[in-house]
Design a protein around this motif. Structure first.
Motif, PDB file in Angstrom:
ATOM      1  N   THR A 105       0.839  -1.191   0.000  1.00  0.00           N
ATOM      2  CA  THR A 105       0.000   0.000   0.000  1.00  0.00           C
ATOM      3  C   THR A 105       0.878   1.246   0.000  1.00  0.00           C
ATOM      4  OG1 THR A 105      -0.113   0.177   2.417  1.00  0.00           O
ATOM      5  CG2 THR A 105      -1.793  -1.194   1.330  1.00  0.00           C
ATOM      6  N   GLY A 106       0.291   2.335  -0.436  1.00  0.00           N
ATOM      7  CA  GLY A 106       1.006   3.602  -0.489  1.00  0.00           C
ATOM      8  C   GLY A 106       1.308   4.188   0.873  1.00  0.00           C
ATOM      9  N   ASP A 107       0.675   3.657   1.930  1.00  0.00           N
ATOM     10  CA  ASP A 107       0.985   4.144   3.276  1.00  0.00           C
ATOM     11  C   ASP A 107       1.972   3.231   3.998  1.00  0.00           C
ATOM     12  OD1 ASP A 107      -0.703   2.028   3.867  1.00  0.00           O
ATOM     13  OD2 ASP A 107      -2.055   3.188   5.134  1.00  0.00           O
ATOM     14  N   LEU A 126      -8.057   3.586  -0.119  1.00  0.00           N
ATOM     15  CA  LEU A 126      -7.399   4.478  -1.083  1.00  0.00           C
ATOM     16  C   LEU A 126      -7.722   5.927  -0.757  1.00  0.00           C
ATOM     17  CD1 LEU A 126      -8.018   2.596  -4.428  1.00  0.00           C
ATOM     18  CD2 LEU A 126      -5.797   3.085  -3.398  1.00  0.00           C
ATOM     19  N   SER A 127      -6.699   6.758  -0.717  1.00  0.00           N
ATOM     20  CA  SER A 127      -6.863   8.165  -0.350  1.00  0.00           C
ATOM     21  C   SER A 127      -5.537   8.875  -0.628  1.00  0.00           C
ATOM     22  CB  SER A 127      -7.192   8.271   1.148  1.00  0.00           C
ATOM     23  OG  SER A 127      -6.074   7.856   1.918  1.00  0.00           O
ATOM     24  N   PRO A 128      -5.487  10.194  -0.432  1.00  0.00           N
ATOM     25  CA  PRO A 128      -4.196  10.872  -0.575  1.00  0.00           C
ATOM     26  C   PRO A 128      -3.134  10.308   0.394  1.00  0.00           C
ATOM     27  CG  PRO A 128      -5.961  12.476  -0.657  1.00  0.00           C
ATOM     28  CD  PRO A 128      -6.593  11.151  -0.282  1.00  0.00           C
ATOM     29  N   GLN A 129      -3.552   9.785   1.554  1.00  0.00           N
ATOM     30  CA  GLN A 129      -2.615   9.197   2.502  1.00  0.00           C
ATOM     31  C   GLN A 129      -2.218   7.771   2.093  1.00  0.00           C
ATOM     32  OE1 GLN A 129      -5.623  10.709   3.619  1.00  0.00           O
ATOM     33  NE2 GLN A 129      -4.433  12.590   3.792  1.00  0.00           N
ATOM     34  N   ASN A 130      -3.027   7.130   1.275  1.00  0.00           N
ATOM     35  CA  ASN A 130      -2.739   5.781   0.767  1.00  0.00           C
ATOM     36  C   ASN A 130      -2.987   5.796  -0.739  1.00  0.00           C
ATOM     37  OD1 ASN A 130      -2.204   3.051   0.526  1.00  0.00           O
ATOM     38  ND2 ASN A 130      -4.278   2.459   1.068  1.00  0.00           N
ATOM     39  N   PRO A 131      -2.027   6.303  -1.521  1.00  0.00           N
ATOM     40  CA  PRO A 131      -2.260   6.572  -2.936  1.00  0.00           C
ATOM     41  C   PRO A 131      -2.212   5.377  -3.887  1.00  0.00           C
ATOM     42  CG  PRO A 131      -0.068   7.271  -2.324  1.00  0.00           C
ATOM     43  CD  PRO A 131      -0.743   6.817  -1.059  1.00  0.00           C
ATOM     44  N   PHE A 132      -1.967   4.169  -3.392  1.00  0.00           N
ATOM     45  CA  PHE A 132      -2.046   3.000  -4.276  1.00  0.00           C
ATOM     46  C   PHE A 132      -2.187   1.731  -3.457  1.00  0.00           C
ATOM     47  CE2 PHE A 132       2.508   3.235  -3.420  1.00  0.00           C
ATOM     48  CZ  PHE A 132       2.843   1.910  -3.174  1.00  0.00           C
ATOM     49  N   SER A 146      -4.935   3.104  -8.218  1.00  0.00           N
ATOM     50  CA  SER A 146      -4.702   4.383  -7.552  1.00  0.00           C
ATOM     51  C   SER A 146      -6.044   5.106  -7.442  1.00  0.00           C
ATOM     52  CB  SER A 146      -3.679   5.205  -8.334  1.00  0.00           C
ATOM     53  OG  SER A 146      -4.080   5.334  -9.682  1.00  0.00           O
ATOM     54  N   PRO A 147      -6.123   6.146  -6.579  1.00  0.00           N
ATOM     55  CA  PRO A 147      -7.389   6.866  -6.453  1.00  0.00           C
ATOM     56  C   PRO A 147      -7.896   7.331  -7.825  1.00  0.00           C
ATOM     57  CG  PRO A 147      -5.898   7.537  -4.725  1.00  0.00           C
ATOM     58  CD  PRO A 147      -5.107   6.669  -5.681  1.00  0.00           C
TER      59      PRO A 147
END
Length: 191
Positions: A105-107, A126-132, A146-147
């Motif tokens: 995950t992106g986070d 998925l969110s700006p804090q978890n971008p993928f 991705s978002p």
């Protein structure tokens, strides 16, 4: 600042709501000295034992590395692991068909051989804090989102498509994890 994970045995996969309720109930109980699950001896971080449960506390700086170790140890012992910061539960099963598949995950979360319920729940973060979110079978293929729900699939060459709904993404990831490639014919892909 510190973060926590809780590990315990469950006979069948449980939901996030069940895991959250268990975590909150156990946290209201008194810790036990020296008793509790044997797995506590193997877990990294600061370990607090409760009857049938182990709470692992770690600092924010080592959270990603320590969490990955806890997930791996819990799975090896057939234990559930609840992550209250992300509100995610790591069940022992059901798993996808690819041994060694990884969830990234992106986070910063990395899980080896994630259960299908965890994959489903992570996609909802998925969110700006978890971008993928990516499911990777290293050296073979991967599926990533991705978002905005842009799906990328690579097996040889990279292709992309946009999907409209989170449920479409969840279906594609489930199919990918279980060896079904129906998602490839359901959408129009471009290089």
């Amino acid at each position: 600042m510190s973060v926590e994970l809780m590990v315990w045995d469950e006979p069948v996969p449980i939901t996030r709501d069940q895991a959250r309720a268990t975590y909150l109930a156990v946290k209201r109980a008194e810790p036990v000295a020296g008793d509790g699950p044997e797995v506590a001896k193997e877990l990294p971080g600061e370990v607090t034992r409760y009857p049938g449960h182990v709470l692992v506390t770690m600092d924010l700086d080592t959270m990603d590395e320590t969490s990955a170790q806890v997930f791996t140890i819990a799975r090896a012992h057939g234990l559930v692991c609840y992550d209250p910061q992300r509100d995610l539960v790591h069940n022992v099963a059901p798993l996808g068909v690819y041994e060694g598949m990884q969830l990234h995950t992106g986070d910063g979360m990395i899980v080896h051989d994630p259960d299908l319920g965890l994959v489903r729940d992570v996609l909802g973060t998925l969110s700006p804090q978890n971008p993928f979110v990516t499911l990777v079978n290293f050296g073979r293929h991967f599926l990533q989102v991705s978002p905005g729900y842009e799906l990328e699939y690579k097996e040889g060459s990279l292709i992309r498509t946009m999907v409209a709904e989170l449920e479409d993404v969840r279906q594609a990831f489930h199919e990918y994890a279980t060896g079904d490639r129906s998602f490839l014919s359901r959408y129009e892909w471009s290089s």
